[in-house]
Design a protein around this motif. Structure first.
Motif, PDB file in Angstrom:
ATOM      1  N   ALA A 162       0.837  -1.201   0.000  1.00 47.72           N
ATOM      2  CA  ALA A 162       0.000   0.000   0.000  1.00 47.72           C
ATOM      3  C   ALA A 162       0.872   1.251   0.000  1.00 47.72           C
ATOM      4  O   ALA A 162       0.577   2.234  -0.690  1.00 47.72           O
ATOM      5  CB  ALA A 162      -0.939  -0.010   1.201  1.00 47.72           C
ATOM      6  N   ALA A 163       1.960   1.221   0.765  1.00 52.93           N
ATOM      7  CA  ALA A 163       2.880   2.369   0.799  1.00 52.93           C
ATOM      8  C   ALA A 163       3.616   2.510  -0.535  1.00 52.93           C
ATOM      9  O   ALA A 163       3.770   3.622  -1.052  1.00 52.93           O
ATOM     10  CB  ALA A 163       3.871   2.199   1.946  1.00 52.93           C
ATOM     11  N   ALA A 164       4.035   1.390  -1.111  1.00 58.10           N
ATOM     12  CA  ALA A 164       4.763   1.428  -2.385  1.00 58.10           C
ATOM     13  C   ALA A 164       3.889   1.999  -3.495  1.00 58.10           C
ATOM     14  O   ALA A 164       4.380   2.712  -4.370  1.00 58.10           O
ATOM     15  CB  ALA A 164       5.254   0.036  -2.753  1.00 58.10           C
ATOM     16  N   ASN A 165       2.594   1.708  -3.451  1.00 60.48           N
ATOM     17  CA  ASN A 165       1.676   2.253  -4.457  1.00 60.48           C
ATOM     18  C   ASN A 165       1.598   3.774  -4.385  1.00 60.48           C
ATOM     19  O   ASN A 165       1.125   4.417  -5.317  1.00 60.48           O
ATOM     20  CB  ASN A 165       0.280   1.649  -4.291  1.00 60.48           C
ATOM     21  CG  ASN A 165       0.229   0.206  -4.741  1.00 60.48           C
ATOM     22  OD1 ASN A 165       1.041  -0.234  -5.533  1.00 60.48           O
ATOM     23  ND2 ASN A 165      -0.734  -0.531  -4.210  1.00 60.48           N
ATOM     24  N   ARG A 166       2.041   4.347  -3.279  1.00 56.67           N
ATOM     25  CA  ARG A 166       2.024   5.795  -3.095  1.00 56.67           C
ATOM     26  C   ARG A 166       3.428   6.383  -3.128  1.00 56.67           C
ATOM     27  O   ARG A 166       3.655   7.503  -2.708  1.00 56.67           O
ATOM     28  CB  ARG A 166       1.326   6.132  -1.792  1.00 56.67           C
ATOM     29  CG  ARG A 166      -0.175   6.014  -1.972  1.00 56.67           C
ATOM     30  CD  ARG A 166      -0.862   5.497  -0.729  1.00 56.67           C
ATOM     31  NE  ARG A 166      -2.262   5.269  -1.011  1.00 56.67           N
ATOM     32  CZ  ARG A 166      -2.739   4.119  -1.517  1.00 56.67           C
ATOM     33  NH1 ARG A 166      -1.945   3.133  -1.804  1.00 56.67           N
ATOM     34  NH2 ARG A 166      -4.029   3.974  -1.742  1.00 56.67           N
ATOM     35  N   GLY A 167       4.396   5.602  -3.577  1.00 59.05           N
ATOM     36  CA  GLY A 167       5.757   6.101  -3.718  1.00 59.05           C
ATOM     37  C   GLY A 167       6.564   6.123  -2.436  1.00 59.05           C
ATOM     38  O   GLY A 167       7.605   6.768  -2.375  1.00 59.05           O
ATOM     39  N   ILE A 168       6.118   5.424  -1.417  1.00 62.29           N
ATOM     40  CA  ILE A 168       6.859   5.355  -0.149  1.00 62.29           C
ATOM     41  C   ILE A 168       7.590   4.015  -0.146  1.00 62.29           C
ATOM     42  O   ILE A 168       6.967   2.960  -0.072  1.00 62.29           O
ATOM     43  CB  ILE A 168       5.907   5.465   1.064  1.00 62.29           C
ATOM     44  CG1 ILE A 168       5.131   6.774   0.984  1.00 62.29           C
ATOM     45  CG2 ILE A 168       6.681   5.348   2.371  1.00 62.29           C
ATOM     46  CD1 ILE A 168       3.979   6.865   1.967  1.00 62.29           C
ATOM     47  N   TRP A 169       8.923   4.070  -0.220  1.00 62.53           N
ATOM     48  CA  TRP A 169       9.707   2.857  -0.374  1.00 62.53           C
ATOM     49  C   TRP A 169      10.476   2.461   0.868  1.00 62.53           C
ATOM     50  O   TRP A 169      11.028   1.366   0.927  1.00 62.53           O
ATOM     51  CB  TRP A 169      10.679   3.014  -1.543  1.00 62.53           C
ATOM     52  CG  TRP A 169       9.960   3.293  -2.814  1.00 62.53           C
ATOM     53  CD1 TRP A 169       9.832   4.499  -3.427  1.00 62.53           C
ATOM     54  CD2 TRP A 169       9.211   2.370  -3.606  1.00 62.53           C
ATOM     55  NE1 TRP A 169       9.062   4.386  -4.568  1.00 62.53           N
ATOM     56  CE2 TRP A 169       8.669   3.079  -4.696  1.00 62.53           C
ATOM     57  CE3 TRP A 169       8.938   1.005  -3.509  1.00 62.53           C
ATOM     58  CZ2 TRP A 169       7.887   2.478  -5.672  1.00 62.53           C
ATOM     59  CZ3 TRP A 169       8.171   0.405  -4.488  1.00 62.53           C
ATOM     60  CH2 TRP A 169       7.656   1.138  -5.551  1.00 62.53           C
ATOM     61  N   LYS A 170      10.535   3.339   1.863  1.00 61.52           N
ATOM     62  CA  LYS A 170      11.306   3.050   3.071  1.00 61.52           C
ATOM     63  C   LYS A 170      10.422   3.169   4.301  1.00 61.52           C
ATOM     64  O   LYS A 170       9.588   4.077   4.402  1.00 61.52           O
ATOM     65  CB  LYS A 170      12.478   4.019   3.217  1.00 61.52           C
ATOM     66  CG  LYS A 170      13.516   3.877   2.121  1.00 61.52           C
ATOM     67  CD  LYS A 170      14.655   4.839   2.358  1.00 61.52           C
ATOM     68  CE  LYS A 170      15.714   4.687   1.280  1.00 61.52           C
ATOM     69  NZ  LYS A 170      16.809   5.630   1.489  1.00 61.52           N
ATOM     70  N   ILE A 186      -2.604   5.510  10.032  1.00 62.87           N
ATOM     71  CA  ILE A 186      -1.891   4.931   8.891  1.00 62.87           C
ATOM     72  C   ILE A 186      -2.716   5.082   7.623  1.00 62.87           C
ATOM     73  O   ILE A 186      -2.206   5.486   6.574  1.00 62.87           O
ATOM     74  CB  ILE A 186      -1.557   3.442   9.165  1.00 62.87           C
ATOM     75  CG1 ILE A 186      -0.515   3.331  10.286  1.00 62.87           C
ATOM     76  CG2 ILE A 186      -1.059   2.756   7.901  1.00 62.87           C
ATOM     77  CD1 ILE A 186      -0.289   1.924  10.793  1.00 62.87           C
ATOM     78  N   VAL A 187      -4.006   4.775   7.710  1.00 67.22           N
ATOM     79  CA  VAL A 187      -4.898   4.886   6.551  1.00 67.22           C
ATOM     80  C   VAL A 187      -4.985   6.340   6.087  1.00 67.22           C
ATOM     81  O   VAL A 187      -4.956   6.620   4.886  1.00 67.22           O
ATOM     82  CB  VAL A 187      -6.295   4.320   6.901  1.00 67.22           C
ATOM     83  CG1 VAL A 187      -7.318   4.676   5.854  1.00 67.22           C
ATOM     84  CG2 VAL A 187      -6.223   2.810   7.072  1.00 67.22           C
ATOM     85  N   ALA A 188      -5.062   7.276   7.035  1.00 67.68           N
ATOM     86  CA  ALA A 188      -5.153   8.695   6.679  1.00 67.68           C
ATOM     87  C   ALA A 188      -3.868   9.179   6.001  1.00 67.68           C
ATOM     88  O   ALA A 188      -3.914   9.902   5.009  1.00 67.68           O
ATOM     89  CB  ALA A 188      -5.445   9.525   7.924  1.00 67.68           C
ATOM     90  N   VAL A 189      -2.716   8.763   6.524  1.00 63.44           N
ATOM     91  CA  VAL A 189      -1.438   9.191   5.960  1.00 63.44           C
ATOM     92  C   VAL A 189      -1.255   8.627   4.552  1.00 63.44           C
ATOM     93  O   VAL A 189      -0.809   9.333   3.644  1.00 63.44           O
ATOM     94  CB  VAL A 189      -0.261   8.766   6.874  1.00 63.44           C
ATOM     95  CG1 VAL A 189       1.073   8.890   6.165  1.00 63.44           C
ATOM     96  CG2 VAL A 189      -0.264   9.604   8.141  1.00 63.44           C
ATOM     97  N   LEU A 190      -1.625   7.375   4.356  1.00 60.94           N
ATOM     98  CA  LEU A 190      -1.463   6.759   3.038  1.00 60.94           C
ATOM     99  C   LEU A 190      -2.572   7.171   2.070  1.00 60.94           C
ATOM    100  O   LEU A 190      -2.413   7.027   0.862  1.00 60.94           O
ATOM    101  CB  LEU A 190      -1.438   5.231   3.160  1.00 60.94           C
ATOM    102  CG  LEU A 190      -0.208   4.633   3.837  1.00 60.94           C
ATOM    103  CD1 LEU A 190      -0.352   3.122   3.946  1.00 60.94           C
ATOM    104  CD2 LEU A 190       1.054   4.993   3.083  1.00 60.94           C
ATOM    105  N   GLY A 191      -3.668   7.668   2.602  1.00 60.42           N
ATOM    106  CA  GLY A 191      -4.775   8.059   1.741  1.00 60.42           C
ATOM    107  C   GLY A 191      -5.412   6.873   1.043  1.00 60.42           C
ATOM    108  O   GLY A 191      -5.749   6.933  -0.134  1.00 60.42           O
ATOM    109  N   CYS A 192      -5.547   5.790   1.766  1.00 62.39           N
ATOM    110  CA  CYS A 192      -6.136   4.585   1.191  1.00 62.39           C
ATOM    111  C   CYS A 192      -7.244   4.069   2.101  1.00 62.39           C
ATOM    112  O   CYS A 192      -7.453   4.595   3.186  1.00 62.39           O
ATOM    113  CB  CYS A 192      -5.074   3.500   0.998  1.00 62.39           C
ATOM    114  SG  CYS A 192      -4.391   2.860   2.531  1.00 62.39           S
ATOM    115  N   GLY A 193      -7.927   3.060   1.657  1.00 63.51           N
ATOM    116  CA  GLY A 193      -8.946   2.425   2.472  1.00 63.51           C
ATOM    117  C   GLY A 193      -8.342   1.288   3.277  1.00 63.51           C
ATOM    118  O   GLY A 193      -7.279   0.761   2.945  1.00 63.51           O
ATOM    119  N   ILE A 194      -9.034   0.901   4.318  1.00 58.32           N
ATOM    120  CA  ILE A 194      -8.562  -0.183   5.182  1.00 58.32           C
ATOM    121  C   ILE A 194      -8.439  -1.486   4.400  1.00 58.32           C
ATOM    122  O   ILE A 194      -7.582  -2.319   4.672  1.00 58.32           O
ATOM    123  CB  ILE A 194      -9.488  -0.333   6.410  1.00 58.32           C
ATOM    124  CG1 ILE A 194      -8.849  -1.237   7.458  1.00 58.32           C
ATOM    125  CG2 ILE A 194     -10.825  -0.899   6.031  1.00 58.32           C
ATOM    126  CD1 ILE A 194      -7.728  -0.607   8.171  1.00 58.32           C
TER     127      ILE A 194
END
Length: 111
Positions: free
Chosen positions: A8-16, A55-63
């Motif tokens: 989920a993080a990788a889909n938003r460009g967060i790799w670390k 976590i969901v709010a920061v990533l901007g995704c659904g649970i």
């Protein structure tokens, strides 16, 4: 449930993990490096719902993107069929005496 935070993080460009950890801290969720490592690389044993909300709010995704349902398996192995000792008087043969067995799998001492 399958824990899917890393994808989920990788889909938003967060790799670390450290990058996500910093972003969570900016939103008020301070996570230790050890706990962050567990969240990032494995399946956490537990997580607070309030932490999951951040976590969901920061990533901007659904649970549903972080927790993916998996088919339920019973987890119980089939029991092998065990012969049942006959009760005395049943079919004319006496019941065999019970044989004591150790729980740890070791054999009993000789008689």
């Amino acid at each position: 449930m399958k824990w899917n935070l890393r994808l989920a993080a990788a889909n938003r460009g967060i790799w670390k993990a450290s990058e996500l950890q910093r972003m969570l801290a900016e939103h008020g969720l301070v996570i230790s490096a050890g706990k962050m490592s567990g969240l990032w690389s494995g399946e956490p044993a537990s997580i607070k719902l309030s932490d999951l909300d951040v976590i969901v709010a920061v990533l901007g995704c659904g649970i549903q993107e972080i927790l993916i349902p998996e088919p339920v398996t019973s987890g119980v192995a089939e029991k092998p069929s065990v012969p049942v000792a006959r009760v005395a008087g049943e079919s004319g043969s006496p019941a065999a005496p019970p044989v004591p067995r150790r729980r740890d799998g070791r054999s009993l001492p000789p008689l």
